[in-house]
Each structure stands twice: as structure tokens, then as C-alpha cells.
Design a protein around this motif. Sequence first.
Motif, PDB file in Angstrom:
ATOM      1  N   ALA A 245     -30.806  37.758 -67.010  1.00 37.41           N
ATOM      2  CA  ALA A 245     -30.461  36.564 -66.237  1.00 37.41           C
ATOM      3  C   ALA A 245     -31.364  36.406 -65.027  1.00 37.41           C
TER       4      ALA A 245
ATOM      5  N   TYR B 205     -28.125  35.336 -57.969  1.00 35.63           N
ATOM      6  CA  TYR B 205     -27.278  35.779 -59.082  1.00 35.63           C
ATOM      7  C   TYR B 205     -26.439  36.963 -58.625  1.00 35.63           C
TER       8      TYR B 205
ATOM      9  N   ALA C 255     -31.233  35.474 -73.073  1.00 35.22           N
ATOM     10  CA  ALA C 255     -30.063  35.916 -72.309  1.00 35.22           C
ATOM     11  C   ALA C 255     -28.764  35.520 -73.002  1.00 35.22           C
TER      12      ALA C 255
END
Length: 228
Positions: free
Chosen positions: A148, A157, A206
Motif C-alpha cells: 500500500a 497510511y 495490493a
Amino acid sequence: MTLRMGLINKKRDWTMERFRAYWKDEHSKLASELPGLVRYHQNHVTDAAQRGISHKRGPEMLDGISQLWFDGVAGMDQAFSGSLSQRLIDDENHFIGRLRIVSAESNVVLEPPAPGKGIKRMSLLRRRPDVSSEKFAHEWRAVHGPLARALPGVLGYRQNLITHREDPKGTTVGYESMPIDGIVELWFEDAEALNSAFASPAGIEAMAHAKTFIDEITTFLVDTVAVV
């Protein structure tokens, strides 16, 4: 640091505008008085579309997600056992129809931008039935996190691994009663950047990995108010 999060549904007879205004302008004053509170953010849900991904969505519908950070579990427990606790409950009952609480261990994969910069998406994750909680934690942090982080255009994130559940607030429940394993926070410049990121080769990789250990991903766009 310990993170406590509230999963909030407004009272049905309150408009969204009234709910947001009261939460931001009135309830925030009371919650910010909690002893030992390090940081307090309100995340007002603005969109519940499954943007950028085609993954199976869960049944959750939310109007807001609160985030309160404390130095540790002991400090958090002490904050909610003091004289302010009942005043908070009375005020929550005034404008909240349903309030569930989760505590989480946070893992910052990419330092988030300052509140208000770009857009923020929060997602509730439920692991696949054939995946243990230990396997979920490993796949999410050790494998999925780096995937990610490689998304083009991602600004921040954070992974929040759920460690404790209350439904309603004050009543501890097991996983079966609240099957949420993690809450993701992702930041992008705008909705177009979000869609482009997941359509990219890195995004496709992902999400292919996500399907190996995640059953449901329930996403929300939020406006964040940094109270403390």
C-alpha cells in the motif's frame, strides 16, 4: 501510545447538519477535558461509496469516527473512570443513537499529512473466515503495508489493529459480536488520485493480496476535525 476510536451513528431524528455541528462545536469541548488526552480527532463521514476498489463491502454504515490518543492503556482507562465519565455519557446520549468503542494498536506506514490536506479515507476490515487473527496481523503489517505504501500518490497510511471492543460503549464484547479486525486510514490529494492509485499496477497488486486475507473492506471518505 493507545488509540481509542468511537464508531458513531447519529440519532435518527437528527439531521446530518445538526449532528455534525453539535459534535464539532459542543461535544468536543467536553471530550477535550479528558485527563491525559494527547490528541483528539473527529472524522465526519461524507461519502460511503466503495471508491477505487471492487472488494466485497460489509454492512457497516457510520456517521462519524472519533479518535482519542492516550499515552497508554492505564491512562486511557483512568480518563474514562473519572468524574467526567458520566457527563460524557449524558452528552453522548443527547445526540448519538449508537456508539461502539474499539481500542487499537497503530502502525504508521507513511506519516499522515496535516489535517485538512488532501482527502482521507477510512476503511473497516474484516478478515476471511479461514484466516486467524495472528495471520491477519502478519499479512496486513508485514506484507500489505509495503504494498500500500507503494501506491502512486498516497500521502499517508496508518493501520489500526483492533485489540478491544465495546458494544455499546462500556460493555466489552468478543470478536463475534463486532467482527472488525482493523481500521485503515489513507490520504490522497483528491478523489481522482485515489481512483488512479488503485487502478495502477501497484494498486492492482495490493488489492490482489488483500483478497488472500481480507473478506470485507468497508470504506468511508471523511472530513477530519483536529480538536486537540
